[in-house]
Structures are given as structure tokens and as C-alpha cells.
Scaffold this active site. Structure first.
Site, mmCIF file in Angstrom:
data_model
loop_
_atom_site.group_PDB
_atom_site.id
_atom_site.type_symbol
_atom_site.label_atom_id
_atom_site.label_comp_id
_atom_site.label_asym_id
_atom_site.label_seq_id
_atom_site.Cartn_x
_atom_site.Cartn_y
_atom_site.Cartn_z
ATOM 1 N N HIS A 133 -99.926 -31.926 -11.796
ATOM 2 C CA HIS A 133 -98.570 -32.043 -12.345
ATOM 3 C C HIS A 133 -97.717 -33.013 -11.524
ATOM 4 O O HIS A 133 -96.667 -33.444 -11.984
ATOM 5 C CB HIS A 133 -97.925 -30.662 -12.381
ATOM 6 C CG HIS A 133 -97.058 -30.398 -13.569
ATOM 7 N ND1 HIS A 133 -97.183 -31.041 -14.772
ATOM 8 C CD2 HIS A 133 -96.025 -29.532 -13.728
ATOM 9 C CE1 HIS A 133 -96.274 -30.574 -15.628
ATOM 10 N NE2 HIS A 133 -95.559 -29.662 -15.008
ATOM 11 N N ASN A 157 -88.895 -28.981 -14.851
ATOM 12 C CA ASN A 157 -88.227 -28.605 -16.092
ATOM 13 C C ASN A 157 -86.750 -28.966 -16.140
ATOM 14 O O ASN A 157 -86.107 -28.774 -17.167
ATOM 15 C CB ASN A 157 -88.398 -27.106 -16.341
ATOM 16 C CG ASN A 157 -89.847 -26.730 -16.535
ATOM 17 O OD1 ASN A 157 -90.738 -27.577 -16.611
ATOM 18 N ND2 ASN A 157 -90.102 -25.447 -16.605
ATOM 19 N N ASP A 199 -97.608 -36.714 -15.823
ATOM 20 C CA ASP A 199 -99.003 -36.343 -16.082
ATOM 21 C C ASP A 199 -99.157 -36.059 -17.569
ATOM 22 O O ASP A 199 -98.188 -35.750 -18.251
ATOM 23 C CB ASP A 199 -99.377 -35.102 -15.266
ATOM 24 C CG ASP A 199 -98.537 -33.897 -15.621
ATOM 25 O OD1 ASP A 199 -99.058 -32.970 -16.245
ATOM 26 O OD2 ASP A 199 -97.335 -33.877 -15.273
ATOM 27 N N ASN A 205 -92.716 -30.423 -20.338
ATOM 28 C CA ASN A 205 -91.378 -29.879 -20.134
ATOM 29 C C ASN A 205 -90.435 -30.828 -19.393
ATOM 30 O O ASN A 205 -89.230 -30.826 -19.649
ATOM 31 C CB ASN A 205 -91.448 -28.539 -19.408
ATOM 32 C CG ASN A 205 -92.040 -27.460 -20.285
ATOM 33 O OD1 ASN A 205 -91.929 -27.491 -21.507
ATOM 34 N ND2 ASN A 205 -92.693 -26.490 -19.659
#
Length: 186
Positions: free
Chosen positions: A20, A66, A91, A112
Site C-alpha cells: 500500500h 483514507n 498502488d 480509498n
């Protein structure tokens, strides 16, 4: 001409080498190769680099994935950079590991961080570089995979992959989105 280059990731050592954090990793690799460094500023770690007559302003949000849009919006305004000179690195589990996809605009695609940027900016009309991380995980284990470490085989390939992504970033700033797409999308 100024560009805002935003690498998405999560702060903290526990996330450092996770899939991530591919966006952070590309920016860290560029900094290591070209001798600039990041400093903790408002909402992000930031760095500036002059490259071929262009001013590149790099942002690694400290807001967690997020809530990335807050940092993006702040630095677009703070640095007076138009949204067409924004490139967001994220990613992408829908692309195989070692594949890049540079696009002039697009949907969040379930990411997100991109979703929050779309919401905060009120547009999807900004460039993004999607960094493929693959999808080799059992059903229901997506979070564990995305927040997991790269495999040994991937770690061997990772430096060259990050270099190629960094080259795509500089091409976006110097050659324009279409030429960069022609050179780096596979």
C-alpha cells in the site's frame, strides 16, 4: 512550471515496505537517487526538486491513506499549482506486479486514497500513476495482502520497478502526459 507529485501511503514503520506504500516508495527512491530530502511540514512530508527547468513539489501525506485529499488540496493551494499539474501515485491491486498505468484522469477504482482525493477536490480530472501490486490473495484477504510486505521475488525486482515508476514521474513533468503514457504504459 510547477508540478505537485503526491505519493500515497501510510505513515509509520509498520507500513514502510507494504504494498500500500508503493507511492511513498517511488518518491523515496527519487529522493535517494537525486539528493533531495523530505521534511515534515503541515499534513505531509514534503520535498522540492528542480529538474530540467521544472519545479517538482513532492508530498507524502501524513493523514493516512483514507484522508489523503486534505494534504493534496492544501498543497495545490499553498504552492499555487493547477490541478492539471497534479500527479498522484498509488498502488493498484488490479494491475500485475511490475506493471505501471499512467492516466490523465479516472475513477478511484476502489482505492480509498484516490476516492478521498476525488471527494475533496470535487473532480477526477487529475493524472495518476497506478503502480501494480498484483492480486495474489484469497477471497476476503485483500486488506492483509495490500498491507502486507512484498514477497522475496518481488523485493528483488522492486528497485528496478521503482526506478521505472520514478522515470514515469519525471517524464510526466517534462514530456507531458501523452508522451509519458506512450513510454511507460505497458
Amino acid at each position: 512550471m510547477k508540478f505537485l507529485i503526491v505519493g500515497l501511503g501510510n505513515v509509520g514503520p509498520e507500513y514502510a515496505l507494504t504494498r500500500h506504500n508503493a507511492g511513498f516508495m517511488v518518491l523515496d527512491r527519487l529522493a535517494a537517487q537525486h539528493g533531495f530530502s523530505f521534511a515534515l511540514t503541515r499534513l505531509a512530508h514534503t520535498a522540492k526538486w528542480s529538474y530540467k527547468g521544472k519545479q517538482l513539489f513532492f508530498v507524502k501525506p501524513t493523514t493516512f491513506m483514507n484522508l489523503s485529499g486534505k494534504a493534496v488540496q492544501y498543497y495545490l493551494k499553498q504552492e499555487n499549482i493547477p490541478v492539471e499539474n497534479l500527479l498522484v501515485l498509488s498502488d493498484d491491486k488490479d494491475l500485475p506486479f511490475n506493471k505501471l498505468r499512467l492516466k490523465p484522469k479516472g475513477s478511484a477504482g476502489g482505492h480509498n486514497g484516490l476516492r478521498n482525493i476525488d471527494e475533496v477536490l470535487g473532480t477526477q480530472e487529475y493524472a495518476r500513476l497506478r503502480i501494480g501490486i498484483g492480486s495474489d490473495f484469497p477471497k476476503g484477504r485483500q486488506v492483509d495482502f495490500v498491507l502486507g510486505q512484498f514477497s522475496e521475488d518481488e523485493l528483488i525486482q522492486l528497485p528496478d520497478y521503482l526506478d521505472r515508476a520514478g522515470d514515469a514521474v519525471t517524464a510526466f513533468c517534462t514530456m507531458g502526459i501523452q508522451n509519458a503514457m506512450n513510454n511507460y504504459n505497458q
